[in-house]
Design a protein around this motif. Structure first.
Motif, mmCIF file in Angstrom:
data_model
loop_
_atom_site.group_PDB
_atom_site.id
_atom_site.type_symbol
_atom_site.label_atom_id
_atom_site.label_comp_id
_atom_site.label_asym_id
_atom_site.label_seq_id
_atom_site.Cartn_x
_atom_site.Cartn_y
_atom_site.Cartn_z
ATOM 1 N N MET A 49 46.519 43.532 44.677
ATOM 2 C CA MET A 49 45.623 44.548 44.204
ATOM 3 C C MET A 49 45.385 45.555 45.338
ATOM 4 O O MET A 49 45.200 45.175 46.479
ATOM 5 N N ALA A 50 45.329 46.816 44.990
ATOM 6 C CA ALA A 50 45.186 47.878 45.986
ATOM 7 C C ALA A 50 43.731 47.979 46.431
ATOM 8 O O ALA A 50 42.819 47.691 45.666
ATOM 9 N N THR A 51 43.566 48.377 47.651
ATOM 10 C CA THR A 51 42.214 48.526 48.193
ATOM 11 C C THR A 51 41.682 49.879 47.762
ATOM 12 O O THR A 51 42.266 50.928 48.034
ATOM 13 N N THR A 52 40.576 49.804 47.044
ATOM 14 C CA THR A 52 39.933 51.030 46.566
ATOM 15 C C THR A 52 38.609 51.196 47.318
ATOM 16 O O THR A 52 38.108 50.246 47.929
ATOM 17 N N PRO A 53 38.033 52.427 47.253
ATOM 18 C CA PRO A 53 36.733 52.613 47.920
ATOM 19 C C PRO A 53 35.678 51.640 47.381
ATOM 20 O O PRO A 53 34.829 51.168 48.129
ATOM 21 N N LEU A 54 35.744 51.315 46.084
ATOM 22 C CA LEU A 54 34.783 50.363 45.506
ATOM 23 C C LEU A 54 34.946 48.998 46.152
ATOM 24 O O LEU A 54 33.962 48.337 46.478
ATOM 25 N N MET A 55 36.190 48.571 46.351
ATOM 26 C CA MET A 55 36.460 47.265 46.922
ATOM 27 C C MET A 55 36.080 47.230 48.406
ATOM 28 O O MET A 55 35.667 46.196 48.915
ATOM 29 N N GLN A 56 36.208 48.384 49.090
ATOM 30 C CA GLN A 56 35.837 48.431 50.505
ATOM 31 C C GLN A 56 34.318 48.339 50.667
ATOM 32 O O GLN A 56 33.838 47.688 51.576
ATOM 33 N N GLU A 57 33.635 49.021 49.750
ATOM 34 C CA GLU A 57 32.183 49.027 49.862
ATOM 35 C C GLU A 57 31.563 47.728 49.354
ATOM 36 O O GLU A 57 30.557 47.277 49.893
ATOM 37 N N PRO A 61 33.058 44.199 48.942
ATOM 38 C CA PRO A 61 34.178 43.242 49.040
ATOM 39 C C PRO A 61 34.006 42.038 48.115
ATOM 40 O O PRO A 61 34.991 41.374 47.781
ATOM 41 N N GLU A 62 32.775 41.792 47.661
ATOM 42 C CA GLU A 62 32.562 40.650 46.764
ATOM 43 C C GLU A 62 33.282 40.850 45.425
ATOM 44 O O GLU A 62 33.608 39.883 44.730
ATOM 45 N N LEU A 63 33.518 42.106 45.072
ATOM 46 C CA LEU A 63 34.189 42.401 43.786
ATOM 47 C C LEU A 63 35.703 42.312 43.898
ATOM 48 O O LEU A 63 36.406 42.324 42.878
ATOM 49 N N SER A 64 36.229 42.213 45.114
ATOM 50 C CA SER A 64 37.681 42.172 45.287
ATOM 51 C C SER A 64 38.298 40.908 44.699
ATOM 52 O O SER A 64 39.472 40.893 44.322
ATOM 53 N N GLY A 65 37.536 39.870 44.537
ATOM 54 C CA GLY A 65 38.048 38.619 43.982
ATOM 55 C C GLY A 65 38.020 38.591 42.463
ATOM 56 O O GLY A 65 38.506 37.627 41.855
ATOM 57 N N LEU A 66 37.505 39.626 41.820
ATOM 58 C CA LEU A 66 37.426 39.652 40.358
ATOM 59 C C LEU A 66 38.709 40.229 39.782
ATOM 60 O O LEU A 66 39.303 41.169 40.313
ATOM 61 N N SER A 67 39.111 39.681 38.659
ATOM 62 C CA SER A 67 40.314 40.169 37.984
ATOM 63 C C SER A 67 39.968 41.439 37.215
ATOM 64 O O SER A 67 38.802 41.812 37.059
ATOM 65 N N ARG A 68 41.020 42.101 36.697
ATOM 66 C CA ARG A 68 40.813 43.325 35.930
ATOM 67 C C ARG A 68 39.969 43.042 34.708
ATOM 68 O O ARG A 68 39.089 43.835 34.352
ATOM 69 N N GLU A 69 40.154 41.925 34.066
ATOM 70 C CA GLU A 69 39.379 41.576 32.875
ATOM 71 C C GLU A 69 37.914 41.347 33.233
ATOM 72 O O GLU A 69 37.008 41.761 32.500
ATOM 73 N N ASP A 70 37.723 40.713 34.376
ATOM 74 C CA ASP A 70 36.328 40.498 34.818
ATOM 75 C C ASP A 70 35.641 41.838 35.100
ATOM 76 O O ASP A 70 34.465 42.024 34.794
ATOM 77 N N LEU A 71 36.393 42.773 35.693
ATOM 78 C CA LEU A 71 35.832 44.092 35.963
ATOM 79 C C LEU A 71 35.509 44.827 34.665
ATOM 80 O O LEU A 71 34.498 45.521 34.559
ATOM 81 N N GLU A 72 36.387 44.689 33.673
ATOM 82 C CA GLU A 72 36.121 45.320 32.370
ATOM 83 C C GLU A 72 34.898 44.683 31.721
ATOM 84 O O GLU A 72 34.064 45.376 31.121
ATOM 85 N N ASP A 73 34.815 43.341 31.798
ATOM 86 C CA ASP A 73 33.632 42.650 31.253
ATOM 87 C C ASP A 73 32.363 43.098 31.985
ATOM 88 O O ASP A 73 31.296 43.217 31.377
#
Length: 179
Positions: free
Chosen positions: A1-9, A11-23
Motif C-alpha cells: 500500500m502506498a504511503t499517503t498523507p493520511l497514513m503519515q499523519e 499511522p494507526e490507519l495504515s494497518g486497515l484494509s481498503r474495505e475497512d477504510l470504506e466501512d
C-alpha cells in the motif's frame, strides 16, 4: 500500500484494509470507535481532561475566596462612603475656618481699629459735653478729678489708636500670615 498523507499523519490507519477504510466512511459507529482509539485524539482528550481538572480546581479556589472577596468589597465600600462623608465634613470645616479667619484679616482688623477709634472719640466727646453741661451742679473737686482721670484715659487710648491706624495705613505695620 502506498504511503499517503493520511497514513503519515495517522499511522494507526495504515494497518486497515481498503474495505475497512470504506466501512470507516460509511459506518458512523465504526468511525467513532476508530477515531477515539487514535493516539492524537487520546492525547487531545487527555489534555482536555487535564485542563478541565485544572479549571475545576481554579473554580473551587475562586469559590473558596468568594466570601472573603464579598467581605472586602463591603469593607471597601464602607471605607469609601466614610471617606466621602469625611470629605464633605472637611469642606464644611474649611468653609467655617475661612469665615472665622475672615475676622482676622489685616483689612478687617484695620477696619475694626478705625471703628473703635471713632467710637472712643465719640464717647470722650460725649463725656466732655455732659461734664460741661453738668458743671454748674458739681458738688466738689473730686467730681472734676474723676472727669479729668476718665477723659485723659479715653483720649490717651484714642490717640494711641489714631497713631496705630496712621502707621498701618502708611505701611509701617507688617502683617505675618505664616504664624
Amino acid at each position: 500500500m502506498a504511503t499517503t498523507p493520511l497514513m503519515q499523519e495517522f499511522p494507526e490507519l495504515s494497518g486497515l484494509s481498503r474495505e475497512d477504510l470504506e466501512d470507516l466512511l460509511n459506518d458512523h459507529g465504526y468511525f467513532q470507535s476508530i477515531f477515539h482509539s487514535l493516539s492524537p485524539v487520546k492525547q487531545l482528550y487527555q489534555s482536555q481532561a487535564e485542563l478541565s481538572t485544572a479549571n475545576e480546581a481554579i473554580a473551587r479556589s475562586n469559590l473558596s475566596l468568594q466570601d472573603r472577596l464579598y467581605q472586602l468589597r463591603s469593607e471597601t465600600k464602607d471605607a469609601f462612603d466614610e471617606a466621602k462623608a469625611l470629605e464633605g465634613r472637611w469642606r464644611t470645616l474649611e468653609r467655617e475656618q475661612k469665615e472665622l479667619y475672615q475676622r482676622f484679616t489685616p483689612q478687617f482688623l484695620l477696619l475694626r481699629l478705625r471703628h473703635a477709634t471713632t467710637d472712643l472719640d465719640n464717647a470722650s466727646e460725649t463725656l466732655a459735653s455732659s461734664f460741661v453741661q453738668s458743671s454748674a451742679t458739681l458738688k466738689d473737686a473730686s467730681d472734676v478729678d474723676e472727669f479729668i482721670r476718665q477723659f485723659r484715659e479715653m483720649r490717651k487710648v484714642y490717640h494711641k489708636r489714631v497713631m496705630w491706624g496712621d502707621r498701618w495705613a502708611s505701611g509701617q505695620v507688617i502683617w505675618h500670615d505664616d504664624q
